[in-house]
Design an enzyme around this catalytic site. Structure first.
Site, PDB file in Angstrom:
ATOM      1  CG  HIS A   1      -6.337   1.963   0.740  1.00  0.00           C
ATOM      2  ND1 HIS A   1      -5.199   2.536   0.200  1.00  0.00           N
ATOM      3  CD2 HIS A   1      -5.902   0.943   1.532  1.00  0.00           C
ATOM      4  CE1 HIS A   1      -4.135   1.880   0.646  1.00  0.00           C
ATOM      5  NE2 HIS A   1      -4.537   0.913   1.443  1.00  0.00           N
TER       6      HIS A   1
ATOM      7  CB  CYS B   1      -0.942   0.011   1.190  1.00  0.00           C
ATOM      8  SG  CYS B   1      -1.608  -1.611   1.557  1.00  0.00           S
TER       9      CYS B   1
END
Ligand SMILES: [Zn+2]
Lengths: 390, 133
Positions: free
Chosen positions: A338, A89
């Site tokens: 996200h 991420c």
């Protein structure tokens, strides 16, 4: 003394975040690149952009790897060197840092950095499996520990050690959903009440649905230049004055403690030192709230409060839009969404908007110094960047 | 066998299949490596030996998983935790044989080992889990 600029942002682009049906990652990235080109007409993409660094976490989603060349083509940047950075991420936090280093090396004057992920066409169990790949396979995944599960292990430890409450976690969701309502590009533009967040279904106790960030499609990018030439392209550059990155054990079980992320603390230390600033100097920040507990821990790791006081900080309203240190004005990973590979440079995009007065309904008045905090997986990578209005 | 076996994760799980929790110990600096590794991460020596660990430990933190990837769907909800073994090394794993409400940080747990089934795909590792001591 305030640090000197490492590289300067002269433009930035962001696709709409959300469930974007029918668009491949490369097409989403083209939308972000288009916005960056339009925002800065003095840049001639074909002539001026010399290299591309792109954060992208997983080939599993689209059965497509080799992201650098793929998105360079779709962004109309064929034949420049195009390289993918992968730190789960934190992939585009790492792309940003790679771009800064490329500029600082003297090899390039202008580069594009960005990130992309296309996720929503896959089922939740599939996405859960793909995301878990950012954690340790032989001990964590093998025993059924999911990605929310890892942050839940941190949440349980934080609650046990410091008395942090499920209500305080939910307050992060309430705040970020509110901010998301003010961001037309956010995935979720809907308020959530404390009661609703607390009564949502359990994902990995003590984390509930509203403690988790969204599965989102999106792309983001920045155009970076050598600081000395930034004003040639725009009247409003944003200088990057601090950059930090660190790693930690892939398995969280190997760490000394589960209530803070050592990589984030280390990356922050590097960035503050380079910028010649302290946590007190930060006026607006985008932090990696992949789960609500992650935002609480981020406050502590970044020095916005003492260890264990993150819950109090959200409760006192310090980090709301009208608080003394607004955090995640974009809505954060929680409400803006996200798309994992896109997140790092999407955070930088928001800080760029804030420092140049382009954040519209969610604009924080008179901000000159901002920070981004991007975490990979369960904290095995972290990048921290500090920005100053040019 | 145990002296010459490679210091790998594969070998860790082979020992698990024999009912043993084994770690690598650095002969130079004494660091115990769990998971075992081909090289000491403290002093970078590759002079290692196997050492057997106690199966008892204390629960450091835990969660109850309700959303799982496809291969764990049939088990939900299930508890997982991180356990600090008697010598201070840690392992994560499922916690079984106890009601969720009775799981407490600090409680004593012990490792149980389930022998690996003959797997059709990689990897063919056994599963261990924790149960109340
Ligand atoms: Zn050693």
């Amino acid at each position: 003394m305030i640090g000197k600029p490492l590289a300067s942002i002269v433009s930035a682009g962001l696709s709409k975040f959300g469930k974007i049906e029918g668009l491949y990652a490369r097409e989403l990235f083209a939308l972000a690149a288009k916005e960056a080109f339009e925002r800065c007409p003095n840049i001639d993409p074909k002539k001026d952009v010399q290299a591309l660094f792109i954060g992208h976490m997983g080939e599993s989603y689209e059965h497509q790897g080799h992201t650098g060349a793929t998105v360079a083509d779709w962004a109309g940047l064929l034949h420049i060197p195009a390289t993918r950075t992968e730190c789960a991420c934190a992939s585009s936090g790492a792309a940003l840092r790679a771009g800064i280093m490329a500029i600082m090396s003297g090899l390039y004057d202008i580069v594009m950095v960005g990130g992309v992920e296309k996720m929503t066409h896959r089922s939740t169990p599939e996405v859960t499996e793909f995301l878990a790949m950012a954690s340790d396979f032989p001990f964590e995944q093998w025993h059924g520990i999911t990605f929310p599960g890892l942050y839940a292990l941190m949440a349980t430890a934080h609650m046990h050690k410091y008395g942090t409450t499920e209500e305080q976690l939910a307050m992060v969701a309430v705040k970020n959903h509110h901010n998301g309502c003010l961001n037309p590009k956010a995935h979720m533009q809907r308020e959530v009440t404390l009661e609703k967040a607390l009564s949502s279904r359990v994902i990995a106790w003590p984390l509930k649905l509203y403690d988790c960030s969204l599965i989102t499609d999106g792309a983001s990018c920045l155009i970076l230049t050598k600081p000395e030439i930034a004003k040639k392209y725009t009247d409003m550059p944003v200088h990057i004055i601090g950059s930090g990155q660190a790693s930690d054990s892939i398995g969280i079980y190997e760490r000394e403690q589960f209530t803070s992320l050592t990589a984030a603390k280390e990356a922050a230390k590097q960035a503050y030192k380079m910028a010649g600033l302290t946590p007190n100097d930060i006026q607006v920040a985008e932090v990696h709230d992949c789960f609500t507990i992650a935002e609480i821990i981020a406050y502590e790791d970044l020095g916005f409060c003492k260890p264990g006081e993150g819950g109090k900080l959200i409760e006192e309203g310090v980090t709301t839009l009208d608080g003394s240190l607004p955090v995640n004005t974009s809505g954060g990973l929680k409400a803006k969404g996200h798309p994992v590979g896109a997140t790092g440079t999407a955070q930088a995009y928001e800080i760029y908007l804030q420092l140049t007065g382009q954040a519209e309904k969610r604009q924080v008045e008179n901000v000159e110094i901002g920070l981004t905090h991007n975490v990979g997986g369960s904290g095995a990578t972290a990048t921290v960047h500090i920005y100053r209005r040019g | 066998m145990s002296e010459t076996a490679p210091f790998t994760i594969e070998q860790f799980y082979k020992f698990m299949n024999e009912g043993k929790v084994m770690a690598a110990k650095c002969k130079k600096c004494g660091t115990i490596l769990l998971p075992p590794r081909p090289m000491c991460i403290k002093c970078h020596s590759n002079e290692l030996e196997w050492t057997e660990l106690a199966k008892r430990g204390k629960l450091l933190t835990y969660t109850i998983i309700h959303v799982a990837p496809p291969q764990f769907q049939h088990l939900i909800p299930y508890a997982v935790g991180i356990v600090k073994l008697e010598n201070g090394l840690k392992l994560p794993g499922m916690i079984r044989g106890i009601e969720f409400e009775k799981i407490k940080i600090g409680m004593e747990l012990q490792i149980e080992i389930e022998k690996a089934q003959q797997a059709q795909t990689w990897p063919s590792w056994p599963k261990y889990y924790f149960k109340p001591a």
